[in-house]
Write a protein that holds these residues in place. Structure first.
Motif, PDB file in Angstrom:
ATOM      1  N   GLN A   1      43.368  51.020  33.808  1.00  0.00           N
ATOM      2  CA  GLN A   1      42.168  50.612  33.075  1.00  0.00           C
ATOM      3  C   GLN A   1      41.621  49.322  33.680  1.00  0.00           C
ATOM      4  OE1 GLN A   1      42.908  50.295  28.879  1.00  0.00           O
ATOM      5  NE2 GLN A   1      40.837  50.903  28.331  1.00  0.00           N
ATOM      6  N   PHE A   2      40.298  49.294  33.894  1.00  0.00           N
ATOM      7  CA  PHE A   2      39.662  48.148  34.537  1.00  0.00           C
ATOM      8  C   PHE A   2      38.541  47.614  33.644  1.00  0.00           C
ATOM      9  CE2 PHE A   2      41.313  50.898  37.836  1.00  0.00           C
ATOM     10  CZ  PHE A   2      41.966  50.014  38.678  1.00  0.00           C
TER      11      PHE A   2
ATOM     12  N   LEU B   1      38.573  53.981  33.133  1.00  0.00           N
ATOM     13  CA  LEU B   1      39.837  54.502  33.645  1.00  0.00           C
ATOM     14  C   LEU B   1      39.646  55.007  35.066  1.00  0.00           C
ATOM     15  CD1 LEU B   1      41.290  56.533  30.619  1.00  0.00           C
ATOM     16  CD2 LEU B   1      42.126  54.372  31.534  1.00  0.00           C
ATOM     17  N   GLY B   2      40.622  54.721  35.915  1.00  0.00           N
ATOM     18  CA  GLY B   2      40.583  55.194  37.288  1.00  0.00           C
ATOM     19  C   GLY B   2      41.981  55.451  37.806  1.00  0.00           C
TER      20      GLY B   2
ATOM     21  N   ARG C   1      44.997  46.929  33.937  1.00  0.00           N
ATOM     22  CA  ARG C   1      46.293  47.181  33.296  1.00  0.00           C
ATOM     23  C   ARG C   1      46.680  48.629  33.522  1.00  0.00           C
ATOM     24  NH1 ARG C   1      45.172  46.823  26.751  1.00  0.00           N
ATOM     25  NH2 ARG C   1      43.734  48.590  26.556  1.00  0.00           N
ATOM     26  N   LYS C   2      47.997  48.856  33.541  1.00  0.00           N
ATOM     27  CA  LYS C   2      48.526  50.174  33.897  1.00  0.00           C
ATOM     28  C   LYS C   2      48.476  51.139  32.734  1.00  0.00           C
ATOM     29  CE  LYS C   2      52.410  52.171  36.467  1.00  0.00           C
ATOM     30  NZ  LYS C   2      53.697  51.862  37.137  1.00  0.00           N
TER      31      LYS C   2
ATOM     32  N   ARG D   1      24.864  45.380  24.668  1.00  0.00           N
ATOM     33  CA  ARG D   1      25.813  45.818  25.709  1.00  0.00           C
ATOM     34  C   ARG D   1      26.175  44.624  26.580  1.00  0.00           C
ATOM     35  NH1 ARG D   1      21.294  48.645  26.423  1.00  0.00           N
ATOM     36  NH2 ARG D   1      22.388  50.576  25.963  1.00  0.00           N
ATOM     37  N   PRO D   2      27.359  44.629  27.189  1.00  0.00           N
ATOM     38  CA  PRO D   2      27.762  43.521  28.068  1.00  0.00           C
ATOM     39  C   PRO D   2      26.812  43.400  29.256  1.00  0.00           C
ATOM     40  CG  PRO D   2      29.645  44.899  27.511  1.00  0.00           C
ATOM     41  CD  PRO D   2      28.427  45.635  27.047  1.00  0.00           C
ATOM     42  N   PRO D   3      26.673  42.209  29.836  1.00  0.00           N
ATOM     43  CA  PRO D   3      25.723  42.019  30.942  1.00  0.00           C
ATOM     44  C   PRO D   3      26.181  42.629  32.264  1.00  0.00           C
ATOM     45  CG  PRO D   3      26.927  39.992  30.531  1.00  0.00           C
ATOM     46  CD  PRO D   3      27.325  40.949  29.451  1.00  0.00           C
ATOM     47  N   ILE D   4      27.452  43.052  32.325  1.00  0.00           N
ATOM     48  CA  ILE D   4      28.001  43.602  33.567  1.00  0.00           C
ATOM     49  C   ILE D   4      28.690  44.921  33.239  1.00  0.00           C
ATOM     50  CG2 ILE D   4      29.590  43.200  35.508  1.00  0.00           C
ATOM     51  CD1 ILE D   4      29.295  40.203  34.893  1.00  0.00           C
ATOM     52  N   LEU D   5      28.565  45.895  34.130  1.00  0.00           N
ATOM     53  CA  LEU D   5      29.278  47.156  33.947  1.00  0.00           C
ATOM     54  C   LEU D   5      29.912  47.595  35.259  1.00  0.00           C
ATOM     55  CD1 LEU D   5      27.564  49.712  35.311  1.00  0.00           C
ATOM     56  CD2 LEU D   5      26.140  49.406  33.308  1.00  0.00           C
ATOM     57  N   ILE D   6      30.997  48.351  35.112  1.00  0.00           N
ATOM     58  CA  ILE D   6      31.656  48.950  36.282  1.00  0.00           C
ATOM     59  C   ILE D   6      30.910  50.230  36.615  1.00  0.00           C
ATOM     60  CG2 ILE D   6      33.772  50.028  37.116  1.00  0.00           C
ATOM     61  CD1 ILE D   6      35.335  48.096  35.346  1.00  0.00           C
ATOM     62  N   GLU D   7      30.354  50.292  37.818  1.00  0.00           N
ATOM     63  CA  GLU D   7      29.520  51.441  38.183  1.00  0.00           C
ATOM     64  C   GLU D   7      30.252  52.467  39.032  1.00  0.00           C
ATOM     65  OE1 GLU D   7      26.193  50.389  40.520  1.00  0.00           O
ATOM     66  OE2 GLU D   7      27.294  49.133  41.937  1.00  0.00           O
TER      67      GLU D   7
END
Length: 438
Positions: free
Chosen positions: A242-243, A263-264, A212-213, A176-182
């Motif tokens: 999307q982030f 997605l947000g 991106r939109k 898994r990537p070392p950083i995640l959006i929490e």
């Protein structure tokens, strides 16, 4: 069976069926989540394979190119050394060949003179005179094999060992990537993105956030820095964005793999200043106000009451002008025209000198003076509902926190009316002040 018992059984059966439907829905949702997780593993594995193959193909091509360039440089060096050292040998060879030719001609003349010595003795005299003028004892220097260059190549067998060591450690694969959006938190006209590290061994010095939109568009950088959160502005309401985020260590150039994209969206309309106020000019999105003259001293209000309790209202001062004690930035129950400051009833504000006013009264506690780049935040929540001393109506108490330059002031704001949302405003006596709201 009695009708009451039958009714109870019927009710129990309906409840069991409803529970079964809910259970089925939950299981289907989990199956969907499982399918998405499986697809993420397969898709990310395929993408990782392609990335590795392309990377190693690029590295292989670059290494071959570098080796070819080094080989050509070494061959050119060999050619240069050979040419420089063969040139004097060629000159020496030319002298020797000229001497051999002269000696051969002299021998021919001598043989002719000797053969006709009796008939033409003068030829023998001419030959001896000619031989005297040729330095038959002068020989050019010829370098020995020890003195002549002998080119060779000094090969470095340690190169393969070093290359093998580097290649064996080149690139890594992580589950898994070392950083995640929490967290993605909606804000008026924006989204607050928070991320964190999940790999303790990964030390991030900088982060890079992209947005991106829609899927058809490209990701674009919206933030690069050391903070682990950022408010992305200029977000259209009720549209998915999307982030993704990545990081890099101190002194390194390459970025880590991207986090799983999230997605947000925001359902909150953006904060806007009201247009048409004399003395102020607004940006195209009407979220930036510039005080451009000092003729009118009226308060500039928001277009609508878009600030609600539980949210954070932020002002960022882009540029400053001359300070005045009547300057103010804050929130109010409703616009009241004819005032030159928010230092009035039904409003809370901070002046450019750092003084805090509640319903027109200055508090004892004070915040630092506002400077270029200052960020001022307003947070509030309704904490209780009581009655006024004269029992004329209810009192709404809000807990307000105003922050500026890493300092905060907390107080209770009493209002005799209920209001779900508030207006915001600002007033500056002198020109040059520029404020962004979000």
């Amino acid at each position: 069976m009695e009708s009451a018992d039958l009714e109870a059984l019927l009710t129990e059966a309906k409840e069991s069926m409803e529970a079964a439907r809910n259970y089925r829905t939950e299981l289907q949702q989990r199956l969907l989540g499982l399918t998405q997780a499986r697809r993420q593993i397969k898709d990310s594995a395929a993408q990782t394979r392609d990335t590795l193959k392309q990377h190693f193909l690029d590295v292989k091509g670059a290494v071959i190119k570098l080796l070819d360039e080094r080989l050509q440089a070494l061959i050119q060096e060999v050619d240069t050394i050979a040419q420089e050292n063969i040139k004097p040998l060629d000159e020496c060879q030319k002298l020797l060949e000229q001497g051999v030719s002269t000696a051969e001609d002299l021998l021919k003349d001598g043989e002719i003179a000797l053969s006709c010595m009796a008939q033409e003795p003068e030829n023998l005299c001419n030959f001896t005179n000619k031989a005297m003028h040729i330095q038959l004892d002068s020989l050019p220097e010829v370098p020995s094999l020890v003195e002549a260059p002998c080119l060779s190549a000094q090969l470095d067998d340690s190169f393969l060992s070093a290359a093998r060591n580097h290649i064996s450690k080149h690139c890594t694969v992580a589950s898994r990537p070392p950083i995640l959006i929490e967290e993605l938190i909606e804000r008026p006209g924006g989204i607050l993105v928070r991320w964190c590290k999940v790999d303790d061994e990964f030390v991030a010095h900088d982060y890079r956030l992209q947005c991106r939109k829609n899927v058809a568009s490209h990701f674009e950088d919206v933030y690069v820095g050391s903070e682990s959160e950022f408010i992305v502005l200029h977000i259209d309401p009720n549209i998915d964005y999307q982030f993704r985020v990545c990081g890099r260590g101190d002194g390194r150039h390459e970025w880590s793999p991207w986090s799983v994209s999230q997605l947000g969206k925001t359902t909150l309309v953006p904060h806007e200043w009201c247009s048409g106020f004399e003395g102020y000019s607004l940006s195209s999105r009407r979220n930036i106000a510039l005080r451009n003259d000092s003729v009118s001293h009226e308060v500039l209000y928001s277009k609508a009451a878009t600030y609600s309790s539980g949210q954070t209202l932020t002002f960022r001062v882009e540029s400053v002008g001359q300070l005045d004690k009547r300057d103010s930035i804050g929130v109010c129950v409703e616009p009241q025209f004819g005032y030159e400051s928010l230092q009035r009833d039904k409003a809370v504000c901070i002046s450019t000198s750092g003084a805090v006013f509640v319903n027109g009264k200055e508090m004892t506690n004070q915040l630092p003076p506002i400077t270029p780049g200052s960020t001022i935040t307003f947070d509030m929540e309704v904490v209780s509902l009581g009655t006024s001393n004269n029992n004329e109506g209810p009192i709404h108490k809000r807990r307000v926190t105003i922050g500026s330059n890493n300092r905060e002031v907390v107080f209770d704001w009493m209002l005799e009316q209920t209001c779900d949302s508030l207006y915001f405003g600002c007033s500056f006596i002198h020109s040059g002040w520029k404020v962004l709201v979000f």
